[in-house]
Design a protein around this motif. Sequence first.
Motif, PDB file in Angstrom:
ATOM      1  N   GLU A   1       3.450   3.676  -5.197  1.00  0.00           N
ATOM      2  CA  GLU A   1       3.642   2.398  -5.877  1.00  0.00           C
ATOM      3  C   GLU A   1       4.792   1.606  -5.268  1.00  0.00           C
ATOM      4  OE1 GLU A   1       3.804   0.855 -10.457  1.00  0.00           O
ATOM      5  OE2 GLU A   1       5.076   2.570  -9.956  1.00  0.00           O
ATOM      6  N   ALA A   2       5.839   2.291  -4.836  1.00  0.00           N
ATOM      7  CA  ALA A   2       7.063   1.611  -4.421  1.00  0.00           C
ATOM      8  C   ALA A   2       6.894   0.797  -3.139  1.00  0.00           C
ATOM      9  CB  ALA A   2       8.183   2.637  -4.245  1.00  0.00           C
ATOM     10  N   ILE A   3       6.265   1.353  -2.128  1.00  0.00           N
ATOM     11  CA  ILE A   3       6.214   0.667  -0.827  1.00  0.00           C
ATOM     12  C   ILE A   3       5.443  -0.645  -0.895  1.00  0.00           C
ATOM     13  CG2 ILE A   3       5.404   0.846   1.554  1.00  0.00           C
ATOM     14  CD1 ILE A   3       6.168   3.799   1.489  1.00  0.00           C
ATOM     15  N   PRO A   4       4.230  -0.697  -1.476  1.00  0.00           N
ATOM     16  CA  PRO A   4       3.549  -1.997  -1.579  1.00  0.00           C
ATOM     17  C   PRO A   4       4.345  -3.024  -2.388  1.00  0.00           C
ATOM     18  CG  PRO A   4       2.016  -0.203  -1.990  1.00  0.00           C
ATOM     19  CD  PRO A   4       3.384   0.391  -1.966  1.00  0.00           C
ATOM     20  N   TRP A   5       4.996  -2.562  -3.459  1.00  0.00           N
ATOM     21  CA  TRP A   5       5.792  -3.483  -4.273  1.00  0.00           C
ATOM     22  C   TRP A   5       6.941  -4.054  -3.456  1.00  0.00           C
ATOM     23  CZ3 TRP A   5      10.633  -4.595  -5.956  1.00  0.00           C
ATOM     24  CH2 TRP A   5      10.763  -5.415  -7.085  1.00  0.00           C
ATOM     25  N   LEU A   6       7.652  -3.206  -2.707  1.00  0.00           N
ATOM     26  CA  LEU A   6       8.774  -3.670  -1.883  1.00  0.00           C
ATOM     27  C   LEU A   6       8.303  -4.630  -0.797  1.00  0.00           C
ATOM     28  CD1 LEU A   6      10.755  -0.317  -1.538  1.00  0.00           C
ATOM     29  CD2 LEU A   6      11.594  -2.396  -2.651  1.00  0.00           C
ATOM     30  N   ARG A   7       7.168  -4.352  -0.183  1.00  0.00           N
ATOM     31  CA  ARG A   7       6.626  -5.250   0.840  1.00  0.00           C
ATOM     32  C   ARG A   7       6.396  -6.649   0.262  1.00  0.00           C
ATOM     33  NH1 ARG A   7       3.748  -3.744   5.427  1.00  0.00           N
ATOM     34  NH2 ARG A   7       2.105  -5.219   4.896  1.00  0.00           N
ATOM     35  N   ASN A   8       5.756  -6.704  -0.886  1.00  0.00           N
ATOM     36  CA  ASN A   8       5.448  -7.990  -1.503  1.00  0.00           C
ATOM     37  C   ASN A   8       6.724  -8.711  -1.947  1.00  0.00           C
ATOM     38  OD1 ASN A   8       3.496  -9.942  -2.845  1.00  0.00           O
ATOM     39  ND2 ASN A   8       4.686  -9.243  -4.612  1.00  0.00           N
ATOM     40  N   TRP A   9       7.648  -7.959  -2.540  1.00  0.00           N
ATOM     41  CA  TRP A   9       8.897  -8.541  -3.050  1.00  0.00           C
ATOM     42  C   TRP A   9       9.745  -9.108  -1.925  1.00  0.00           C
ATOM     43  CZ3 TRP A   9      14.022  -6.265  -2.753  1.00  0.00           C
ATOM     44  CH2 TRP A   9      14.976  -6.870  -3.587  1.00  0.00           C
ATOM     45  N   LEU A  10       9.920  -8.358  -0.847  1.00  0.00           N
ATOM     46  CA  LEU A  10      10.727  -8.839   0.285  1.00  0.00           C
ATOM     47  C   LEU A  10      10.090 -10.058   0.933  1.00  0.00           C
ATOM     48  CD1 LEU A  10      11.729  -5.416   1.890  1.00  0.00           C
ATOM     49  CD2 LEU A  10      13.286  -7.077   0.851  1.00  0.00           C
ATOM     50  N   SER A  11       8.762 -10.056   1.025  1.00  0.00           N
ATOM     51  CA  SER A  11       8.065 -11.167   1.657  1.00  0.00           C
ATOM     52  C   SER A  11       8.075 -12.416   0.786  1.00  0.00           C
ATOM     53  CB  SER A  11       6.621 -10.758   1.956  1.00  0.00           C
ATOM     54  OG  SER A  11       5.887 -11.856   2.470  1.00  0.00           O
ATOM     55  N   SER A  12       7.720 -12.276  -0.487  1.00  0.00           N
ATOM     56  CA  SER A  12       7.574 -13.445  -1.356  1.00  0.00           C
ATOM     57  C   SER A  12       8.895 -14.010  -1.842  1.00  0.00           C
ATOM     58  CB  SER A  12       6.687 -13.094  -2.557  1.00  0.00           C
ATOM     59  OG  SER A  12       7.273 -12.064  -3.344  1.00  0.00           O
ATOM     60  N   GLU A  13       9.869 -13.143  -2.102  1.00  0.00           N
ATOM     61  CA  GLU A  13      11.134 -13.596  -2.664  1.00  0.00           C
ATOM     62  C   GLU A  13      12.186 -13.934  -1.610  1.00  0.00           C
ATOM     63  OE1 GLU A  13      11.680 -14.178  -5.902  1.00  0.00           O
ATOM     64  OE2 GLU A  13       9.588 -13.615  -6.301  1.00  0.00           O
ATOM     65  N   TYR A  14      12.124 -13.291  -0.447  1.00  0.00           N
ATOM     66  CA  TYR A  14      13.202 -13.451   0.527  1.00  0.00           C
ATOM     67  C   TYR A  14      12.713 -13.833   1.919  1.00  0.00           C
ATOM     68  CZ  TYR A  14      15.759 -11.465  -3.286  1.00  0.00           C
ATOM     69  OH  TYR A  14      16.293 -11.262  -4.532  1.00  0.00           O
ATOM     70  N   GLY A  15      11.413 -14.066   2.061  1.00  0.00           N
ATOM     71  CA  GLY A  15      10.878 -14.551   3.315  1.00  0.00           C
ATOM     72  C   GLY A  15      10.904 -13.559   4.456  1.00  0.00           C
ATOM     73  N   VAL A  16      11.020 -12.275   4.147  1.00  0.00           N
ATOM     74  CA  VAL A  16      11.001 -11.257   5.196  1.00  0.00           C
ATOM     75  C   VAL A  16       9.587 -11.210   5.779  1.00  0.00           C
ATOM     76  CG1 VAL A  16      11.264  -8.798   5.723  1.00  0.00           C
ATOM     77  CG2 VAL A  16      12.838  -9.917   4.135  1.00  0.00           C
TER      78      VAL A  16
END
Length: 364
Positions: A345-360
Amino acid sequence: MDKLRSIAVAVLVTIALFGAVSQAAAEEYYKGKTITIVVPHGPGGGADRVSRLLAEYLPKHLPGSPRVVLRYMLGGQSLVASNWFYNSAPKDGTVIMTGSGVVAVNSLVKTQGVEYDTRDFPVIMAFPVGVITYANGGKVPSATEFFDRSKDLIYGGNPMPWTNTIHFELAKEVLGFEVANSIHGYDTGTGRTAFLSGEIDMTVEGVAHYAGSIMPLAEKGEVTPLWQSGITGESGKLERLSMISDVPTVREFYVQQFGKEPEGETEKVLNIFEWYSAYIRTFNKPIYLPPGAEDILAHLDEGVASMMSDPDFQAASEKILLGAQIYTGESAKKVRADILANSEEAIPWLRNWLSSEYGVKINE
């Protein structure tokens, strides 16, 4: 009885001979060779400190007494070194690499440009490094006043996706506070300088650096410690670091402030935060072989075990770890496997969060 005694003696002789052969083989393997430690960050940081520690002590304990040198490969937030190590490093045990938090994060979420997967790197040993979040004591006299004052504070830390800033921004998600501004542009040294000069009001820092320069200010009331990452303990759960045992983890800080355990989406994000902390902090400074070099571990394990029992190495490493446990050999492999087994669960959530919230930028 005599026959059994003869068999027992034969087994003991065989074990002794095998040990002698193994020792001789390991000594012959590294004799006259040079081991290069690839360091993906510049001098003065945590990866450099761990690499220098190994360069000093490993040759004294590794059979064959090879020379050990450092090679700094900078660029791309560790991508230059990590990609080269994955794709091109010799697999004969003459090149190893000191990893870091951002090396692991880039691999886990597959940031743009990543060509490697740290899960493919055989791990020789791992140095855990915890972090602590602290604030200006003049603006936040006590942790209980943090929520009333956070909107007036300026956070300063590393660029995304460096691990200290991920730690801070995830804590914001869990605890639900806001700050006046978050500046993601400092390295460790400039961030500490900015804090001490009053340019920023709070930051996240490795516990060893905190203990050296900030803890004395906390003892005077000039700095207020807020929460810590914790480190995976023998129980398999996050535990407080002994050096800052009076500072709560994020979960403990939440309960202290709100009087209850988090629920719903907050609990989900906290579980992801704790998984992230368990992996990134416990394996913050791992020592890797390149993929395909698993057989070389047999030549290294004996020397590493001997180094671990060296009182001088123990004293030197304690200045970096401050009570955290070094993982080696099978224990390092097991801890990594156990933590990664719970990453679905953690890795997909982190991918989406970093991309959508911080433009990574993330590889598709």
